[in-house]
Design a protein around this motif. Structure first.
Motif, PDB file in Angstrom:
ATOM      1  N   GLY C 180       0.824  -1.215   0.000  1.00 47.31           N
ATOM      2  CA  GLY C 180       0.000   0.000   0.000  1.00 47.31           C
ATOM      3  C   GLY C 180       0.850   1.253   0.000  1.00 47.31           C
ATOM      4  O   GLY C 180       0.637   2.176  -0.780  1.00 47.31           O
ATOM      5  N   GLN C 181       1.871   1.253   0.874  1.00 41.46           N
ATOM      6  CA  GLN C 181       2.750   2.417   0.965  1.00 41.46           C
ATOM      7  C   GLN C 181       3.512   2.631  -0.335  1.00 41.46           C
ATOM      8  O   GLN C 181       3.692   3.758  -0.783  1.00 41.46           O
ATOM      9  N   THR C 182       3.972   1.519  -0.909  1.00 38.10           N
ATOM     10  CA  THR C 182       4.745   1.626  -2.138  1.00 38.10           C
ATOM     11  C   THR C 182       3.900   2.247  -3.243  1.00 38.10           C
ATOM     12  O   THR C 182       4.364   3.103  -3.993  1.00 38.10           O
ATOM     13  N   ILE C 183       2.654   1.803  -3.327  1.00 41.91           N
ATOM     14  CA  ILE C 183       1.789   2.336  -4.382  1.00 41.91           C
ATOM     15  C   ILE C 183       1.607   3.842  -4.217  1.00 41.91           C
ATOM     16  O   ILE C 183       1.699   4.600  -5.176  1.00 41.91           O
ATOM     17  N   SER C 184       1.422   4.284  -2.962  1.00 39.49           N
ATOM     18  CA  SER C 184       1.214   5.722  -2.803  1.00 39.49           C
ATOM     19  C   SER C 184       2.517   6.485  -3.021  1.00 39.49           C
ATOM     20  O   SER C 184       2.517   7.595  -3.530  1.00 39.49           O
ATOM     21  N   LEU C 185       3.649   5.862  -2.651  1.00 38.78           N
ATOM     22  CA  LEU C 185       4.936   6.538  -2.861  1.00 38.78           C
ATOM     23  C   LEU C 185       5.266   6.657  -4.345  1.00 38.78           C
ATOM     24  O   LEU C 185       5.819   7.649  -4.796  1.00 38.78           O
ATOM     25  N   LYS C 186       4.886   5.598  -5.063  1.00 38.04           N
ATOM     26  CA  LYS C 186       5.231   5.509  -6.481  1.00 38.04           C
ATOM     27  C   LYS C 186       4.708   6.721  -7.248  1.00 38.04           C
ATOM     28  O   LYS C 186       5.312   7.159  -8.217  1.00 38.04           O
ATOM     29  N   GLU C 187       3.566   7.246  -6.794  1.00 32.47           N
ATOM     30  CA  GLU C 187       2.946   8.369  -7.510  1.00 32.47           C
ATOM     31  C   GLU C 187       3.631   9.694  -7.177  1.00 32.47           C
ATOM     32  O   GLU C 187       3.360  10.701  -7.810  1.00 32.47           O
ATOM     33  N   LYS C 188       4.481   9.701  -6.147  1.00 35.00           N
ATOM     34  CA  LYS C 188       5.067  10.975  -5.702  1.00 35.00           C
ATOM     35  C   LYS C 188       6.059  11.515  -6.722  1.00 35.00           C
ATOM     36  O   LYS C 188       6.687  10.759  -7.468  1.00 35.00           O
ATOM     37  N   GLU C 189       6.238  12.832  -6.683  1.00 39.10           N
ATOM     38  CA  GLU C 189       7.063  13.500  -7.689  1.00 39.10           C
ATOM     39  C   GLU C 189       8.512  13.030  -7.662  1.00 39.10           C
ATOM     40  O   GLU C 189       9.149  12.894  -8.703  1.00 39.10           O
ATOM     41  N   PHE C 190       9.035  12.774  -6.442  1.00 41.67           N
ATOM     42  CA  PHE C 190      10.469  12.461  -6.411  1.00 41.67           C
ATOM     43  C   PHE C 190      10.788  11.125  -7.066  1.00 41.67           C
ATOM     44  O   PHE C 190      11.903  10.916  -7.541  1.00 41.67           O
ATOM     45  N   ILE C 191       9.789  10.243  -7.115  1.00 36.98           N
ATOM     46  CA  ILE C 191      10.016   8.974  -7.810  1.00 36.98           C
ATOM     47  C   ILE C 191       9.985   9.221  -9.332  1.00 36.98           C
ATOM     48  O   ILE C 191      10.824   8.707 -10.078  1.00 36.98           O
ATOM     49  N   GLU C 192       9.035  10.053  -9.735  1.00 34.76           N
ATOM     50  CA  GLU C 192       8.958  10.419 -11.151  1.00 34.76           C
ATOM     51  C   GLU C 192      10.291  11.022 -11.602  1.00 34.76           C
ATOM     52  O   GLU C 192      10.811  10.697 -12.664  1.00 34.76           O
ATOM     53  N   THR C 193      10.826  11.900 -10.742  1.00 30.24           N
ATOM     54  CA  THR C 193      12.090  12.547 -11.062  1.00 30.24           C
ATOM     55  C   THR C 193      13.183  11.510 -11.258  1.00 30.24           C
ATOM     56  O   THR C 193      13.939  11.557 -12.237  1.00 30.24           O
TER      57      THR C 193
END
Lengths: 306, 273, 297
Positions: C180-193
């Protein structure tokens, strides 16, 4: 609704198959198990097992026969109790375990939810603190500590309840085991119910209900409970799993001839057929409970699509 | 008793608020969110309350209706029908809530009970306050749904909140507040959570209510445009204090307070006059 | 850069230094129940690991002259002796060593499995995620204690196997939380970056996802250790866990409950040690959760 239920049952079947496969192959790889050669078994059991599992046939056919027998309720012969089949042993213990389990689940659901709701409504009062304190005790004192303590106090010290025995399901014999079995679940459920009720009480739709000028008992009955009980419904299956394992200990401590007792004896004596029979029984029961949970949830929460 | 006397003299006065203060107990100490507020609401008028978030505009009206959070409390006077809503008992206040005072909240998506049918949520308020049976209450529900311009009433009555759109839910909220023919309706940011076209429709409903029913209307908003469109009087709040209070046309054209001037300067020039 | 700017930058760095974790620690130490629990837990752990060196009895010494001594401060048997004349205090401390070690080790095993499983399912998503979570759901339906018992029966009652078996069934909830945490983190900008910068999936998971999971994992560990301790004691109570002459709290409680009519202390004291430990861990877990995720205020 019927479509929903059939769909759920169709999902449950592979789950059950995996569990059955697990127990079947566990028996096969077990050292000293029914399928290995380096064992010294009485000839009659050996013959029974050979007949039951058709050891001369290939493995997949053995597995097929095993499943076919299971659908008929035939778990095979017991490995250690010479004259009994696993089915007979389970049927023997079932009334005891069902009485124990069913009354415990009803009692813990009822008392736990009630305490949780009252504590949530009277948040941060003496009642709330004492319920939460006692329930913390219920969580931290494992049932195998609580049960002997209860029996020490009520049977040996006060002498008002019998220490052990089934006694044909006499209510006096049931009080202590059911109490010991329910206490941890009451503790968990009351905490859960309190948390979920507090969350609902702080929600916007309860504010709307308050702004309608409705009195609080009406708001609790109509608007709060049906929403706050949902997590408890979800907890039904885990709670039952907890009660099943709990009953193994409780039956042991209070000397009750239930399934759990057979299971422990079977495990200690490496009675593989008995142990895997109990596993399959309990797993199917849990899968059935999960199905029930889904149905109740669909009835209580209109947002759940069925 | 000067206030009650004033009430007798001025029959038009619905709600009269004197030296109202609201406090919250927080882990960092007591926070004073509404400071010595004085104002009144007359029948048949619409009072607009503007201010940025945290200005205490919502808490002012929550304190009057007993909806403050558990750690909040209020002091002062808020006279409604000769009763001080701040000091009266909960039972007394409940007698007014829903019956004489309707409240409409900001977020229609979460403000309706998810497991109850719309019809039940409308009817219960009339059953409770007017002691009528469910059938009559549902008839009344259909009446008020007409007022808020909801189509195919029967269907909606049998549906659950999650089956309706945001705009429809907000109309239901307005309908709920109208069920018992209230004297005062408080709408807290009723259009903020809605899209622009729905916003306009909802504001139209408020305009109709103000014109057709002889009630007092409070419209809380951070959007001066919304206030300008609907209200006759306006209250500008900041940091729990009232900065300016008067007729909407005057306040918005010749603001005396610097903050009001600042607020007005934030409106893009192409929006109305 | 003039001096003034340097100062501003330094100040900024100092402010950043008061990170989430510093804040969390401050909030944790404000929580009296958690602080008391931490002290109690350290005390019990310290006693269990070092206490036996300072006592004059060993955990297996039988003394036929001192059978069923009640607790006594004068003869050195502070908590009394059992039916073999063994000192109860020493046995409780040894039992604590074992119970605590199993609690921690089995938890680590399950965290290891759960974190890897959960991050993979959450990060890659799609069909893989659906399949992996379906497996978790199926395993959830298993009465897991019975499962452990079967593992113990099949593979023999070996203490090392005990915590692998416990770890192997306790990872499910961990996997769910981490997913669950990973899924919400995955959407965060710093991962996109990081993705835009061309970092490999493994590096993103290792460098960005897992460190950000630390909070929920730590909270979960403190809540899992007590459940593992209970599980071990449960098995030992049934005679399926630790074997004589080794001992754990479960074994001691089991023995105590059989002899409670003659010697109540054999049940009460091990039960007390265990209850205090479990309660402390629960309070610390609750405190940590509030400290790391201060949603309440």
């Amino acid at each position: 609704m019927i479509k929903f239920i059939t769909k759920r049952i169709l999902i449950a079947i592979p789950t059950l198959l995996i569990i059955v496969a697990f127990s079947f192959f566990m028996m096969r790889i077990a050292p000293g198990g029914p399928f290995t050669n380096e064992r010294a078994l009485p000839p009659e059991i050996e013959n029974n097992i050979k007949a039951a599992y058709n050891l001369d046939k290939p493995v997949y056919e053995q597995f097929y026969i095993y499943i076919k027998n299971l659908t008929k309720g035939d778990f095979g012969p017991s490995f250690k109790y010479k004259d009994f089949s696993v089915k007979e042993l389970i049927l023997n213990g079932l009334p005891v375990s069902v009485t124990l389990g069913l009354s415990s689940i009803i009692i813990s659901l009822f008392i736990g939810s009630l305490l949780g709701i009252i504590a949530a409504i009277n948040r941060n009062t003496i009642f709330d603190y004492s319920v939460m304190g006692v329930s913390l005790l219920g969580i931290c004192v494992p049932s195998f500590v609580m049960a002997p303590l209860l029996s020490l106090f009520f049977s040996l010290y006060l002498g008002i309840l019998p220490t052990s025995g089934w006694n044909n399901g006499n209510i006096m014999n049931l009080i202590l085991p059911i109490t010991a079995l329910s206490l941890p679940q009451i503790a968990v459920i009351s905490r859960m119910m309190r948390a979920s009720t507090i969350e609902i009480l702080n929600s916007n739709f309860i504010r709307t209900a308050k702004s309608k000028g409705l009195n609080s008992s009406y708001i609790i009955r109509k608007h709060v409970i049906r929403a706050s009980i949902l997590p408890i419904i979800e907890y039904l299956a885990p709670a039952s799993a907890g009660l099943m394992t709990g009953s193994i200990i409780i039956e042991q401590i209070f000397g009750l001839p239930g399934i759990g007792r057979y299971f422990v004896v079977g495990a200690l004596q490496r009675d593989y057929t008995l142990v895997s029979g109990v596993l399959i029984l309990y797993a199917s029961l849990l899968i059935f409970l999960i199905l029930i949970t889904d149905i109740i949830r669909a009835i209580l929460d209109p947002r759940v699509k069925i | 008793m000067p206030l009650t006397q004033k009430n007798i003299k001025n029959n038009n006065l619905l709600l009269d608020i004197h030296d109202l203060n609201v406090f919250f107990n927080t882990p960092e100490g007591i926070s004073h969110v509404v400071k010595d507020v004085n104002f009144n609401i007359k029948k048949g008028t619409c009072l607009g309350v503007v201010g940025e978030s945290g200005s205490g505009k919502t808490q002012t009206f929550f304190s009057i209706t007993g909806l403050l959070a558990n750690n909040g409390y209020a002091e002062g006077e808020a006279f409604f029908k000769n009763t001080n809503l701040i000091t009266c008992s909960n039972e007394e206040r409940r007698g007014f809530l829903g019956k004489s005072i309707g409240f409409i909240f900001q977020d229609p998506m979460t403000s309706l009970t998810p497991h109850l049918k719309i019809g039940d949520q409308l009817a219960e308020i009339a059953i409770y306050h007017k002691k009528i049976n469910k059938k009559k209450a549902l008839e009344r529900a259909i009446e008020v749904m007409d007022i808020v311009k909801l189509p195919s009433n029967r269907d909606i009555i049998n549906s659950y909140p999650h089956e309706l759109s945001g705009g429809m839910k907000q109309r239901i909220m307005i309908a709920i507040s109208l069920m018992c023919e209230p004297d005062l309706i408080i709408a807290d940011e009723p259009t903020t959570a809605l899209d622009v076209t729905t916003q306009a429709e909802i504001l139209n409903i408020f305009n109709d209510l103000k014109n057709n029913l002889n009630i007092g209307l409070v419209l809380i908003s951070h959007n001066i445009g919304v206030i300008a469109e609907t209200s006759n009087e306006v209250l500008v709040m900041k940091d729990g204090e009232i900065l300016e209070n008067g007729e909407t046309s005057k306040v918005l054209t010749k603001p005396e307070n610097k903050y009001t001037q600042h607020l007005l300067s934030c409106i893009p020039p192409w929006i109305g006059n | 850069m003039n001096k003034n700017n340097v100062k501003i930058v330094e100040d900024y760095a100092n402010i950043k230094g008061r990170s989430l974790w510093v804040d969390a620690r401050r909030r944790l130490f404000k929580n009296k129940a958690a602080v008391v629990s931490l002290i109690l837990l350290f005390f019990i752990a310290f006693l269990s690991f070092f206490g036996p060196f300072f006592l004059k009895f060993s955990f297996s010494d039988t003394d036929w002259n001192s059978i069923y001594y009640p607790p006594n401060l004068n003869n050195g048997h502070f908590l009394g002796t059992d039916g073999n004349g063994r000192d109860l205090l020493v046995r409780i401390l040894y039992g604590g060593r074992l119970s605590l070690s199993i609690g921690v080790l089995a938890t680590l095993v399950s965290v290891f499995i759960g974190v890897i499983y959960g991050t993979i399912a959450g990060f890659f998503g799609g069909k893989l995620d659906v399949f992996m979570m379906r497996v978790v759901e199926i395993l959830y339906a298993m009465p897991y204690l019975i499962f452990v018992i079967i593992l113990m029966v099949v593979f023999g009652r070996n203490i090392y196997f005990l915590f692998i078996a416990i770890g192997a069934v306790e990872w499910l909830t961990m996997a769910r939380i981490v997913r669950g945490q990973t899924i919400s983190l995955k959407e965060k900008e710093f991962i996109e970056t990081s993705k835009a910068l061309g970092q490999s999936n493994f590096m993103i998971i290792w460098k960005h996802i897992i460190p950000n999971l630390a909070g929920p994992i730590i909270v979960y560990i403190t809540l899992m250790v007590p459940s593992v301790i209970i599980l071990e004691s449960f098995l030992s109570f049934l005679g399926l866990g630790v074997q004589e002459p080794l001992t754990s709290w479960g074994v001691l409680i089991s023995e105590g409950s059989r002899e409670m009519e003659t010697a109540w202390w054999l049940l009460i004291f091990p039960g007390l040690f265990m209850t205090i430990t479990l309660a402390s861990l629960n309070f610390i877990g609750d405190g940590l959760r509030d400290a790391i995720d201060p949603k309440e205020y």
